[in-house]
Scaffold this motif. Structure first.
Motif, PDB file in Angstrom:
ATOM      1  N   LYS A  73       0.992  -1.182  -0.093  1.00 27.49           N
ATOM      2  CA  LYS A  73       0.044   0.156  -0.109  1.00 27.49           C
ATOM      3  C   LYS A  73       1.091   1.316   0.015  1.00 27.49           C
ATOM      4  CE  LYS A  73      -3.881  -2.193   2.476  1.00 27.49           C
ATOM      5  NZ  LYS A  73      -4.862  -1.820   3.482  1.00 27.49           N
ATOM      6  N   ASN A  74       2.177   1.042  -0.459  1.00 32.46           N
ATOM      7  CA  ASN A  74       2.885   2.306  -0.305  1.00 32.46           C
ATOM      8  C   ASN A  74       3.801   2.232  -1.590  1.00 32.46           C
ATOM      9  OD1 ASN A  74       4.146   4.564   0.916  1.00 32.46           O
ATOM     10  ND2 ASN A  74       5.593   3.397   1.871  1.00 32.46           N
ATOM     11  N   PHE A  75       3.000   2.465  -2.724  1.00 33.12           N
ATOM     12  CA  PHE A  75       3.768   2.381  -4.069  1.00 33.12           C
ATOM     13  C   PHE A  75       3.026   3.480  -5.181  1.00 33.12           C
ATOM     14  CE2 PHE A  75       0.970  -0.988  -4.243  1.00 33.12           C
ATOM     15  CZ  PHE A  75       0.571  -1.036  -5.796  1.00 33.12           C
ATOM     16  N   THR A  76       3.706   3.865  -5.945  1.00 35.32           N
ATOM     17  CA  THR A  76       3.070   4.792  -6.586  1.00 35.32           C
ATOM     18  C   THR A  76       3.072   4.290  -8.283  1.00 35.32           C
ATOM     19  OG1 THR A  76       5.359   5.967  -7.451  1.00 35.32           O
ATOM     20  CG2 THR A  76       3.710   6.915  -5.712  1.00 35.32           C
ATOM     21  N   LYS A  77       3.783   3.037  -8.444  1.00 34.81           N
ATOM     22  CA  LYS A  77       3.577   2.343  -9.684  1.00 34.81           C
ATOM     23  C   LYS A  77       4.057   1.083  -9.555  1.00 34.81           C
ATOM     24  CE  LYS A  77       8.287   4.268 -11.034  1.00 34.81           C
ATOM     25  NZ  LYS A  77       9.178   5.196 -11.833  1.00 34.81           N
ATOM     26  N   PHE A  78       3.570   0.165 -10.501  1.00 34.96           N
ATOM     27  CA  PHE A  78       3.830  -1.577 -10.232  1.00 34.96           C
ATOM     28  C   PHE A  78       5.124  -1.900 -10.473  1.00 34.96           C
ATOM     29  CE2 PHE A  78      -0.860  -1.794 -11.373  1.00 34.96           C
ATOM     30  CZ  PHE A  78      -1.335  -2.079 -10.161  1.00 34.96           C
ATOM     31  N   GLU A  80       7.659  -0.819  -9.221  1.00 37.98           N
ATOM     32  CA  GLU A  80       8.481  -0.831  -7.790  1.00 37.98           C
ATOM     33  C   GLU A  80       8.674  -1.951  -6.935  1.00 37.98           C
ATOM     34  OE1 GLU A  80       7.798   4.247  -7.099  1.00 37.98           O
ATOM     35  OE2 GLU A  80       6.268   2.729  -6.000  1.00 37.98           O
ATOM     36  N   LEU A  81       7.416  -2.892  -7.511  1.00 33.72           N
ATOM     37  CA  LEU A  81       7.198  -3.876  -6.674  1.00 33.72           C
ATOM     38  C   LEU A  81       8.159  -4.942  -7.298  1.00 33.72           C
ATOM     39  CD1 LEU A  81       3.386  -3.696  -5.940  1.00 33.72           C
ATOM     40  CD2 LEU A  81       5.098  -3.019  -4.592  1.00 33.72           C
ATOM     41  N   ASN A  82       8.912  -5.690  -6.504  1.00 32.02           N
ATOM     42  CA  ASN A  82       9.752  -6.793  -6.998  1.00 32.02           C
ATOM     43  C   ASN A  82       9.699  -7.960  -6.195  1.00 32.02           C
ATOM     44  OD1 ASN A  82      11.725  -8.287  -8.296  1.00 32.02           O
ATOM     45  ND2 ASN A  82      13.723  -7.178  -7.650  1.00 32.02           N
ATOM     46  N   PHE A  83       8.668  -8.652  -6.557  1.00 27.82           N
ATOM     47  CA  PHE A  83       8.307  -9.892  -5.707  1.00 27.82           C
ATOM     48  C   PHE A  83       9.273 -11.077  -5.974  1.00 27.82           C
ATOM     49  CE2 PHE A  83       4.101  -7.770  -6.629  1.00 27.82           C
ATOM     50  CZ  PHE A  83       3.867  -7.724  -5.327  1.00 27.82           C
ATOM     51  N   SER A  84      10.188 -11.125  -7.049  1.00 30.03           N
ATOM     52  CA  SER A  84      11.191 -12.222  -7.071  1.00 30.03           C
ATOM     53  C   SER A  84      11.867 -12.345  -5.839  1.00 30.03           C
ATOM     54  CB  SER A  84      12.013 -11.889  -8.182  1.00 30.03           C
ATOM     55  OG  SER A  84      12.807 -10.590  -8.172  1.00 30.03           O
ATOM     56  N   LEU A  85      12.009 -11.285  -5.057  1.00 25.75           N
ATOM     57  CA  LEU A  85      12.937 -10.999  -3.673  1.00 25.75           C
ATOM     58  C   LEU A  85      12.400 -11.918  -2.655  1.00 25.75           C
ATOM     59  CD1 LEU A  85      13.604  -7.299  -3.748  1.00 25.75           C
ATOM     60  CD2 LEU A  85      15.190  -9.130  -4.344  1.00 25.75           C
ATOM     61  N   LEU A  86      11.230 -12.457  -3.031  1.00 27.12           N
ATOM     62  CA  LEU A  86      10.675 -13.401  -1.955  1.00 27.12           C
ATOM     63  C   LEU A  86      10.839 -14.853  -2.302  1.00 27.12           C
ATOM     64  CD1 LEU A  86       7.091 -11.461  -1.452  1.00 27.12           C
ATOM     65  CD2 LEU A  86       8.956 -11.286   0.149  1.00 27.12           C
ATOM     66  N   LYS A  87      11.531 -15.070  -3.385  1.00 28.40           N
ATOM     67  CA  LYS A  87      11.885 -16.626  -3.645  1.00 28.40           C
ATOM     68  C   LYS A  87      12.877 -17.115  -2.491  1.00 28.40           C
ATOM     69  CE  LYS A  87      11.315 -16.269  -8.591  1.00 28.40           C
ATOM     70  NZ  LYS A  87      11.956 -16.595  -9.997  1.00 28.40           N
ATOM     71  N   ASN A  88      12.677 -18.367  -2.267  1.00 33.27           N
ATOM     72  CA  ASN A  88      13.462 -19.031  -1.500  1.00 33.27           C
ATOM     73  C   ASN A  88      14.799 -19.060  -1.861  1.00 33.27           C
ATOM     74  OD1 ASN A  88      14.876 -21.441  -0.089  1.00 33.27           O
ATOM     75  ND2 ASN A  88      12.849 -21.625   0.876  1.00 33.27           N
ATOM     76  N   SER A  89      15.970 -18.609  -1.157  1.00 31.69           N
ATOM     77  CA  SER A  89      17.170 -18.403  -1.410  1.00 31.69           C
ATOM     78  C   SER A  89      17.869 -19.885  -1.737  1.00 31.69           C
ATOM     79  CB  SER A  89      18.116 -17.940  -0.381  1.00 31.69           C
ATOM     80  OG  SER A  89      18.010 -18.624   0.825  1.00 31.69           O
ATOM     81  N   SER A  90      17.321 -20.752  -1.394  1.00 30.13           N
ATOM     82  CA  SER A  90      18.013 -22.125  -1.573  1.00 30.13           C
ATOM     83  C   SER A  90      17.536 -22.931  -2.840  1.00 30.13           C
ATOM     84  CB  SER A  90      17.769 -23.226  -0.392  1.00 30.13           C
ATOM     85  OG  SER A  90      16.477 -23.583   0.009  1.00 30.13           O
ATOM     86  N   ASP A  91      16.299 -22.986  -3.206  1.00 32.18           N
ATOM     87  CA  ASP A  91      15.748 -23.576  -4.026  1.00 32.18           C
ATOM     88  C   ASP A  91      15.067 -22.655  -5.131  1.00 32.18           C
ATOM     89  OD1 ASP A  91      13.492 -23.187  -2.881  1.00 32.18           O
ATOM     90  OD2 ASP A  91      13.047 -25.393  -2.708  1.00 32.18           O
ATOM     91  N   GLN A  92      14.920 -21.521  -4.626  1.00 32.53           N
ATOM     92  CA  GLN A  92      14.179 -20.455  -5.677  1.00 32.53           C
ATOM     93  C   GLN A  92      12.869 -20.683  -5.965  1.00 32.53           C
ATOM     94  OE1 GLN A  92      15.823 -17.388  -7.038  1.00 32.53           O
ATOM     95  NE2 GLN A  92      17.079 -18.151  -5.421  1.00 32.53           N
ATOM     96  N   THR A 113       2.898  -4.074 -16.429  1.00 35.22           N
ATOM     97  CA  THR A 113       4.033  -3.695 -15.519  1.00 35.22           C
ATOM     98  C   THR A 113       3.958  -4.387 -14.401  1.00 35.22           C
ATOM     99  OG1 THR A 113       2.996  -1.859 -14.820  1.00 35.22           O
ATOM    100  CG2 THR A 113       4.249  -1.612 -16.646  1.00 35.22           C
ATOM    101  N   LEU A 114       2.867  -4.891 -14.065  1.00 31.48           N
ATOM    102  CA  LEU A 114       2.903  -5.646 -12.660  1.00 31.48           C
ATOM    103  C   LEU A 114       3.261  -7.162 -12.969  1.00 31.48           C
ATOM    104  CD1 LEU A 114       1.926  -6.173  -9.919  1.00 31.48           C
ATOM    105  CD2 LEU A 114      -0.427  -6.305 -10.682  1.00 31.48           C
ATOM    106  N   ASN A 115       4.218  -7.633 -12.552  1.00 33.95           N
ATOM    107  CA  ASN A 115       5.165  -8.883 -12.319  1.00 33.95           C
ATOM    108  C   ASN A 115       4.868  -9.410 -11.121  1.00 33.95           C
ATOM    109  OD1 ASN A 115       6.606 -11.038 -13.001  1.00 33.95           O
ATOM    110  ND2 ASN A 115       8.280  -9.952 -13.702  1.00 33.95           N
TER     111      ASN A 115
END
Length: 491
Positions: A73-78, A80-92, A113-115
């Motif tokens: 709820k704190n963004f101005t454009k899609f 800015e959201l990088n959901f790939s950072l939430l991937k598990n670091s060990s197995d992606q 632009t929303l990924n």
């Protein structure tokens, strides 16, 4: 006396335990509410970070309740959201998310632009503040875990980008529409179309178990634009519910048959209904349940001759109720229309309203179910509306507390009024009206076996249980008295 003291002691213990439970529940409720409204609480930045289960997306998103509830709820454009950072670091592997809520600081277009790569959605998505929709934008298809996801839209302009150019084209190219990725879609009161038209292509290949629309000021808030007649949308919407609509008229401009043709359940929940288009239901032959919960039921019934009723199950030939085999063969074609006025203005189906139901298609396996907040007197109008109820496969479903008096009468005592629904005239036949209004013959007090057993057996069971409880308490108290007299030293 000592027995009374023991009972008093246990009562105090129970009250104390209940008080502790209530306090614990209240504390938990307060904690949950504070956590869910994290953007409005006065927490420091460090506290937000410490309680955030998705720190990777800070400061744009927050997971204060759980790692599976993601709120951005704190963004101005899609972008800015990088959901790939939430991937598990060990197995992606992607982060499993039950709820995803997106609410930009100000309205922005819903586009490609929303990924959402990086999450796996298995519950629901909540979209807020969207200025328009791009027809080809659907990031949910690649991240959904099942076909039963829920989509909620708040403050969304449903108008498609380049409406005229896109919606009037043949759209032969392959694309996955937004609504096709969900099993349930909800339009809030703040969801609208600025142009007044919604492109039906957004429903292409959709298979919705339920579609809900909440709070319209009029049916002009959302209308569907025209598309190529040769285009097959391949859309299935099973259940449609309209809630709290005002000045609403049910017509083909709103309920586009290209989208709602396979509708089986249509529900109006606290709706101010103005009219239903004549012949409307001829376009909806899959319909099996139609529920009318109206704010002003009586006013709606008396506004017109209600000829729309004759279009219910219009493609079904007239059924001979005296032939049980014929009823069984077509039992999957029954239609139940529920008249629900349980909202403080009970409609009682008075005798003088009989003429407004002359088009009710009893001969097309259409049945009425009545719900009000009282046990209605069995008026001639009510008898007429319910005259085929005894042939319904589950009679008890129609035998509500509101119509119980009518069901106590035998089938022979239902009104003999017979309207020619196949070729009705504008005025009611004089002989028909007189037969219904002058029906003063007393009922035979013949009660069906189902009604008799359904009433007497529960009452008998309650009586037996009450008697057994009284006997048990009598001997229990007597036994305690005897023990008190012979073993006083135990106390």
């Amino acid at each position: 006396m000592k027995l009374l003291f023991i009972i008093f002691f246990f009562a105090l213990t129970i009250l104390k335990t209940q008080s502790q439970t209530d306090n614990a529940t209240e504390n938990y409720s307060t904690f949950y509410t504070d956590e869910s409204n994290f953007f409005s609480t006065e927490q420091s930045t460090q506290e937000h970070i410490d309680t955030n289960f998705c720190k990777e997306l800070y400061p744009y998103c927050y997971c204060g309740i759980s790692s599976i509830i993601l709120q951005c709820k704190n963004f101005t454009k899609f972008s800015e959201l990088n959901f790939s950072l939430l991937k598990n670091s060990s197995d992606q592997s992607p982060r499993k998310v039950y709820e995803l809520e997106l609410e930009p600081l100000s309205p922005i277009p819903f586009d490609r632009t929303l990924n959402l790569d990086g999450i796996s959605l298995y519950g629901r998505a909540i979209l807020n503040k969207l200025s328009k929709l791009e027809l080809y934008a659907n990031p949910f298809e690649s991240v959904k875990e099942n076909n039963n996801l829920n989509l909620y839209l708040y403050d969304v302009n449903l108008e498609t980008s380049d409406l005229d150019a896109v919606c009037k084209s043949n759209m032969t190219s392959n694309y996955t529409s937004l609504f096709s990725s969900f099993g349930y879609v909800y339009f809030s009161e703040s969801t609208y179309t600025k142009s007044g038209y919604l492109c039906p292509l957004i429903f292409k290949n959709a298979n919705l178990r339920k579609f809900e629309i909440y709070s319209f000021n009029s049916n002009s808030d959302i209308l569907f634009s025209s598309i190529d007649d040769n285009l097959d949308l391949n859309t299935t919407i099973t259940d449609l519910t309209i809630r709290s609509a005002k000045n609403f008229s049910l017509d083909l401009n709103f309920l586009n048959p290209r989208i709602f043709q396979k509708l089986t359940n249509l529900n109006f929940d606290y709706v101010e209904l103005e009219s239903i288009e004549e012949g409307f239901f001829e376009n909806f032959t899959y319909l099996r349940k139609f529920s009318l919960d109206l704010t002003k039921m009586g006013d709606f019934i008396r506004k017109s001759d209600n000829k729309w009723m004759s279009s219910l199950n219009f493609d079904l030939k007239s059924v001979n109720y005296s032939n049980p085999n014929e009823i069984v063969n077509f039992q999957n074609r029954t239609v139940v229309i529920t008249f629900n006025s349980r909202n403080g203005q009970d409609y009682s189906f008075p005798d003088e309203d009989l003429e407004f139901f002359k088009y009710f298609p009893h001969d097309k396996l259409v049945y009425a179910r009545i719900l009000v907040d009282q046990n209605l007197d069995c008026s001639n109008t009510l008898r007429f509306v319910l005259k085929n109820a005894f042939s319904y496969p589950t009679e008890s479903f129609l035998n509500t507390t509101s119509t119980y008096k009518c069901f106590l009468n035998s089938q022979q005592e239902t009104t003999q009024t017979n309207y020619e629904t196949s070729n009705p005239t504008t005025n009611m036949p004089e002989t028909t009206i007189s037969n219904a209004q002058n029906s003063t013959k007393e009922p035979n007090n013949v009660v069906s076996l189902g009604v008799y057993l359904g009433t007497t057996i529960p009452l008998a069971a309650i009586t037996i249980l009450s008697l057994m409880s009284a006997i048990y308490l009598f001997f229990k108290i007597k036994k305690i008295g005897n023990i008190s007299d012979t073993h006083i030293e135990l106390f």
